[in-house]
Scaffold this motif. Sequence first.
Motif, PDB file in Angstrom:
ATOM      1  N   GLY A 234       0.818  -1.216   0.000  1.00 22.44           N
ATOM      2  CA  GLY A 234       0.000   0.000   0.000  1.00 22.44           C
ATOM      3  C   GLY A 234       0.845   1.256   0.000  1.00 22.44           C
ATOM      4  O   GLY A 234       0.551   2.225  -0.719  1.00 22.44           O
ATOM      5  N   MET A 235       1.906   1.268   0.794  1.00 24.65           N
ATOM      6  CA  MET A 235       2.796   2.426   0.823  1.00 24.65           C
ATOM      7  C   MET A 235       3.507   2.592  -0.514  1.00 24.65           C
ATOM      8  O   MET A 235       3.684   3.718  -0.997  1.00 24.65           O
ATOM      9  CB  MET A 235       3.791   2.283   1.967  1.00 24.65           C
ATOM     10  CG  MET A 235       3.145   2.425   3.334  1.00 24.65           C
ATOM     11  SD  MET A 235       4.296   2.257   4.688  1.00 24.65           S
ATOM     12  CE  MET A 235       5.330   3.673   4.446  1.00 24.65           C
ATOM     13  N   ARG A 236       3.915   1.489  -1.121  1.00 22.00           N
ATOM     14  CA  ARG A 236       4.583   1.545  -2.431  1.00 22.00           C
ATOM     15  C   ARG A 236       3.624   2.070  -3.497  1.00 22.00           C
ATOM     16  O   ARG A 236       4.008   2.893  -4.331  1.00 22.00           O
ATOM     17  CB  ARG A 236       5.098   0.147  -2.809  1.00 22.00           C
ATOM     18  CG  ARG A 236       5.755   0.082  -4.147  1.00 22.00           C
ATOM     19  CD  ARG A 236       7.089   0.799  -4.173  1.00 22.00           C
ATOM     20  NE  ARG A 236       7.644   0.744  -5.510  1.00 22.00           N
ATOM     21  CZ  ARG A 236       8.223   1.754  -6.119  1.00 22.00           C
ATOM     22  NH1 ARG A 236       8.383   2.893  -5.498  1.00 22.00           N
ATOM     23  NH2 ARG A 236       8.669   1.624  -7.340  1.00 22.00           N
ATOM     24  N   MET A 237       2.383   1.625  -3.464  1.00 20.72           N
ATOM     25  CA  MET A 237       1.386   2.112  -4.429  1.00 20.72           C
ATOM     26  C   MET A 237       1.141   3.605  -4.229  1.00 20.72           C
ATOM     27  O   MET A 237       1.019   4.356  -5.195  1.00 20.72           O
ATOM     28  CB  MET A 237       0.072   1.333  -4.286  1.00 20.72           C
ATOM     29  CG  MET A 237       0.173  -0.113  -4.709  1.00 20.72           C
ATOM     30  SD  MET A 237       0.590  -0.291  -6.437  1.00 20.72           S
ATOM     31  CE  MET A 237      -0.938   0.156  -7.183  1.00 20.72           C
ATOM     32  N   SER A 238       1.075   4.043  -2.988  1.00 22.27           N
ATOM     33  CA  SER A 238       0.876   5.462  -2.696  1.00 22.27           C
ATOM     34  C   SER A 238       2.041   6.292  -3.231  1.00 22.27           C
ATOM     35  O   SER A 238       1.837   7.377  -3.793  1.00 22.27           O
ATOM     36  CB  SER A 238       0.726   5.661  -1.194  1.00 22.27           C
ATOM     37  OG  SER A 238       0.570   7.019  -0.887  1.00 22.27           O
TER      38      SER A 238
END
Length: 119
Positions: free
Chosen positions: A101-105
Motif C-alpha cells: 500500500g505504501m509503495r502504491m501510494s
Amino acid sequence: MAKEFSRNQRVAEQLRRELADLLQFEVKDPRAAKVTLTEVDVSGDLSHAKIYFVTQSADAQSAAAALTKAAGFLRSQLSHRMLMRTVPQLHFVYDESLDRGMRMSQLIDQANSDSSDKS
C-alpha cells in the motif's frame, strides 16, 4: 436469523487481543516486542491459527524468527487465558499489504508530480 459473527471470527479476535497483550507484557525478546498484529485467521476446526503481523524494525525475518521461537510459550499462556478445549497451533506470517500500500501510494504521488511538471 444468522449470527453476525461466526465462532471462528470470535476466536480469531480473542486470539489477536490476547496475543497482543502477551507480546507487549510477557515476551522478553525485544524483536518480538516491536510487532503489531494485523489479522488472525483460524482454520475451520480451530486447530491452526495464522497470525499476520507488521514490524516497526526493518528486519521482518528476525521478528518472524522471534515469534516462531516464542510460539510454544504463547500457546501455553493462551491455554491459561482462553476457555478452549485445544489452543490452535500458531503460525506467524509477515503482512506485506502495508508495504504494498505504501509503495502504491508512492507510485501514485510520483505519477501525479510527473503529470503536474508536464503541464
